[in-house]
Design an enzyme around this catalytic site. Sequence first.
Site, PDB file in Angstrom:
ATOM      1  N   GLY A   1     -15.561   1.447   3.262  1.00 18.11           N
ATOM      2  CA  GLY A   1     -15.629   0.632   4.468  1.00 18.11           C
ATOM      3  C   GLY A   1     -14.795   1.204   5.599  1.00 18.11           C
ATOM      4  O   GLY A   1     -15.174   1.156   6.747  1.00 18.11           O
TER       5      GLY A   1
ATOM      6  N   GLN B   1      -6.963   9.223  -2.653  1.00 18.83           N
ATOM      7  CA  GLN B   1      -6.784   8.551  -1.355  1.00 18.83           C
ATOM      8  C   GLN B   1      -6.258   9.533  -0.305  1.00 18.83           C
ATOM      9  O   GLN B   1      -6.712   9.534   0.831  1.00 18.83           O
ATOM     10  CB  GLN B   1      -5.808   7.373  -1.488  1.00 18.83           C
ATOM     11  CG  GLN B   1      -6.429   6.144  -2.108  1.00 18.83           C
ATOM     12  CD  GLN B   1      -7.649   5.692  -1.337  1.00 18.83           C
ATOM     13  OE1 GLN B   1      -7.582   5.390  -0.159  1.00 18.83           O
ATOM     14  NE2 GLN B   1      -8.785   5.665  -2.000  1.00 18.83           N
TER      15      GLN B   1
ATOM     16  N   THR C   1     -11.403   2.323  -3.851  1.00 21.87           N
ATOM     17  CA  THR C   1     -10.070   2.919  -3.893  1.00 21.87           C
ATOM     18  C   THR C   1      -9.454   2.901  -5.286  1.00 21.87           C
ATOM     19  O   THR C   1      -8.503   3.630  -5.536  1.00 21.87           O
ATOM     20  CB  THR C   1      -9.157   2.134  -2.942  1.00 21.87           C
ATOM     21  OG1 THR C   1      -9.356   0.746  -3.197  1.00 21.87           O
ATOM     22  CG2 THR C   1      -9.518   2.412  -1.498  1.00 21.87           C
TER      23      THR C   1
ATOM     24  N   GLU D   1      -4.085   4.354   3.790  1.00 23.29           N
ATOM     25  CA  GLU D   1      -4.214   4.759   5.190  1.00 23.29           C
ATOM     26  C   GLU D   1      -3.234   5.829   5.618  1.00 23.29           C
ATOM     27  O   GLU D   1      -3.506   6.595   6.543  1.00 23.29           O
ATOM     28  CB  GLU D   1      -4.060   3.531   6.100  1.00 23.29           C
ATOM     29  CG  GLU D   1      -4.751   2.347   5.456  1.00 23.29           C
ATOM     30  CD  GLU D   1      -5.082   1.184   6.351  1.00 23.29           C
ATOM     31  OE1 GLU D   1      -5.619   1.381   7.433  1.00 23.29           O
ATOM     32  OE2 GLU D   1      -4.804   0.065   5.914  1.00 23.29           O
TER      33      GLU D   1
ATOM     34  N   LYS E   1      -4.409   9.950 -10.317  1.00 23.96           N
ATOM     35  CA  LYS E   1      -5.720  10.447  -9.894  1.00 23.96           C
ATOM     36  C   LYS E   1      -6.261   9.682  -8.674  1.00 23.96           C
ATOM     37  O   LYS E   1      -6.666  10.282  -7.686  1.00 23.96           O
ATOM     38  CB  LYS E   1      -6.718  10.329 -11.057  1.00 23.96           C
ATOM     39  CG  LYS E   1      -8.033  11.035 -10.788  1.00 23.96           C
ATOM     40  CD  LYS E   1      -9.010  10.808 -11.949  1.00 23.96           C
ATOM     41  CE  LYS E   1      -9.150  12.075 -12.776  1.00 23.96           C
ATOM     42  NZ  LYS E   1     -10.143  11.897 -13.863  1.00 23.96           N
ATOM     43  N   THR E   2      -6.238   8.344  -8.740  1.00 16.08           N
ATOM     44  CA  THR E   2      -6.770   7.584  -7.605  1.00 16.08           C
ATOM     45  C   THR E   2      -5.860   7.740  -6.379  1.00 16.08           C
ATOM     46  O   THR E   2      -6.330   7.707  -5.246  1.00 16.08           O
ATOM     47  CB  THR E   2      -6.944   6.088  -7.952  1.00 16.08           C
ATOM     48  OG1 THR E   2      -5.710   5.574  -8.414  1.00 16.08           O
ATOM     49  CG2 THR E   2      -8.009   5.894  -9.006  1.00 16.08           C
TER      50      THR E   2
ATOM     51  N   ASN F   1      -1.446   5.354 -10.147  1.00 15.64           N
ATOM     52  CA  ASN F   1      -2.424   6.158 -10.867  1.00 15.64           C
ATOM     53  C   ASN F   1      -2.516   7.504 -10.148  1.00 15.64           C
ATOM     54  O   ASN F   1      -2.929   7.571  -8.995  1.00 15.64           O
ATOM     55  CB  ASN F   1      -3.785   5.433 -10.865  1.00 15.64           C
ATOM     56  CG  ASN F   1      -4.865   6.214 -11.587  1.00 15.64           C
ATOM     57  OD1 ASN F   1      -5.012   7.426 -11.431  1.00 15.64           O
ATOM     58  ND2 ASN F   1      -5.645   5.516 -12.385  1.00 15.64           N
TER      59      ASN F   1
HETATM   60 MO1  MOS Z   1      -8.113  -0.649   6.672  1.00  9.64          MO
HETATM   61  S1  MOS Z   1      -8.565   0.009   8.585  1.00  9.64           S
HETATM   62  O1  MOS Z   1      -7.217  -2.048   6.967  1.00  9.64           O
HETATM   63  O2  MOS Z   1      -9.654  -0.889   5.984  1.00  9.64           O
END
Ligand code: MOS
Length: 741
Positions: free
Chosen positions: A235, A633, A464, A700, A628-629, A626
């Site tokens: 998203g 990211q 994610t 992020e 890997k995850t 984790n």
């Molecule tokens: Mo993030 S821009 O809060 O999906």
Amino acid sequence: MSDSVIGQPFTRIDGKWKVTGRAKYGVDYYFDRLVYGVGVASTIGNGRVGGIDAAEAEKMPGVLAILHHGNIEHLYHPANQFEDQSRPGESRPPFEDDRVYYYGQFVALVIAETFEQALDAASHVRVDYEAKPPVVRLDRAAQPTGEPQAHQARGDAESGFQQAPVKLDVTYVTPVETHNPMEMHATIAVWDKAKQKYTLYETSQGVVNHRNVASQVLGVPMESVEVISRFIGSGFGCKLFPWPHSWLAAIGSRHLERPVKVSVPRTLMFTTVGHRPTIEQHVRLGATQDGKLLATINEVRQSTSFIDAYLEDCVDPTSMLYSCPNVKGTQREIRMNTGTPTPMRGPGRTPSLFALESAMDELAVKLNLDPIDVRLRNYADKDEGSGKPWSSKRLREAYQMGAERFGWKRRNPKVGSMRKGDEILGWGMATMTWPGHRQEAEVHVRLLADGTARASCATQDIGTGTYTIFAEVVSDRTGIPVDKIQVVLGDTSLPPGPTSGGSFTTATVIPAIYQASDKAVNAVLKAAAKYQGFSGADPKSLKMTQGRVHPQDKPPSSGVPFQEILQSQNLVGLDGKVKTGPTDEMKKYSIHSFGAHFCEVAWDPEILRLRVSRWLSVVDGGRMMNAKTARNQILGAVVMGIGMGMLEETVYDTRTGHPINNNFADYMVAVNADVPELECIFLDYPDPVLNEYGARGIGEIGLTGCASALTMATYHATGVRIRELPIRIEKLMAGSVKEEN
Ligand code: MOS
């Protein structure tokens, strides 16, 4: 905790469902009598609808209804309260009036038996417009007046700047960017007349928020709406808050008493479901000759729509990132004829750091100082904006480790000095930062008589790894293996959970999963006190490890599997249900993640090719849940950062407001050919404040700083300073004839 599953590089538990096609995304649901809605979107960017002639379309085969502002049933304005999880993407109910605020705004919806029939009929709906010139550029928009929407101040920034012996005064611009998740927006609405209930199958980063807004827009109690989003094809922010097509599907379904599917085509993904606003930042830095900041000023103007206020705070980092006695940050919204902007990965801080970190590099160049050195000379040992201590900050170590691994000391700062074959190398670096947050979450954990566990919550996994984090925490607290834990998410009928945004989902759900697991274990221990083997024992003298109940002072092998206790008492399962939220302890600290990017570009002046050839990110993001995850990211964010730096820009036709590159051929995102081997290191210091494991969230942060590291590397290679993203070959060609700096 050496045998803990926490931090292990587990593969996503939902991965196999996705690659085998078992995972059902929003549009994968099918219902008897399902019909299809296709939107008619405005072809002007400003003005009003003069008239809609649907007579011909209505007679076409399969057409069931054509909704527009002349016949739409009543819809309400949502309250728009983010704190209560009821924030819309666009607050105007669709077809509310005849106004057109932006190109690509829905003005009618055709519903037909098949998608093809609806598509065909939509092209035969005649819409007359009264068009006015649209405003789609910041520099042509009416300038804002009145108080800024965001503000930061300490000391006296203007006189601090005036008196500073070294001054930098520059403006940076980031363009509109469009999220472009692979899975496009779509809604299947199912109205159940008998129950007077809507079920919305969505692709949503916040099903609870979506449900709450839906109940307000549709004017029905919350219990009359269920929103389901089990799997999401990412998203990046554009699915945080609901958009008009969802209400059109719902209204259509109630009107026809049939399930209605409305998909947003890729072209309208550029108009009606949010975007990153364009942002202009006028940065002034005042410093001493040895690079100590005396004043930091950032005056920001950003776009929003004529429908909604929308602010993404670029001045908070101006205040908190560096030590500086005099700071001023102001930010103002400017209205344009676009849809309402919405958060896009790293909102606020990503554009903010493009400006601030670029300015720090320009200052370093001016003073002939190493860019890392300039940052260390202004290192903030506390958050000078709020005055609070950091909960945990290892940025110094991130710089040092990054510099060492990247080989930074071999960097010759002279522009164009580092050659490799036909190419000139440029090295750049930048700081990254993102706040740590925690919201409310309620989690239900049930330990079952078949030896498995089930954890459920209405939060969702946007790709994610949230499913996997749930299983890991339950496993860690109960000793039940990860593959015996069922996780159920993404449905408002489950206990309420947070929106998947702000990088706060992991930090938010951990305490609730942790405590709910412990509560379920305690229920088992209480039941165990009645089990023959332990009869009469104080439950407190027992514990559960590796899924086995045993006396505290004896090894797990001496005990019994927990399911035997449940079975012996004919219990299907024992529950723990816990609601958690932010703590008072959190208020005492400034909670942020930090890190540093290091990158290399290779510039071939003969063929005017600029490519990214090396990338290293060092992240201080708290404890990694984790490996890997987590890595996934950061790598994903850097790929997006390469796109932001070198490719991404939504271009509007100023005559019509039409986003002319509204497709994947013309709107370029970074692909494999643009991306070198990426390296990522986590410092992995647990944050002592945020939750039981010290995880802060890393969705992020990886995007912050990327673009400035790239423009810095580009300057180092070419001598051209790009202050307006994206970096384009044309800009490098234009810049290479005139000497900059
Ligand atoms: Mo993030 S821009 O809060 O999906």
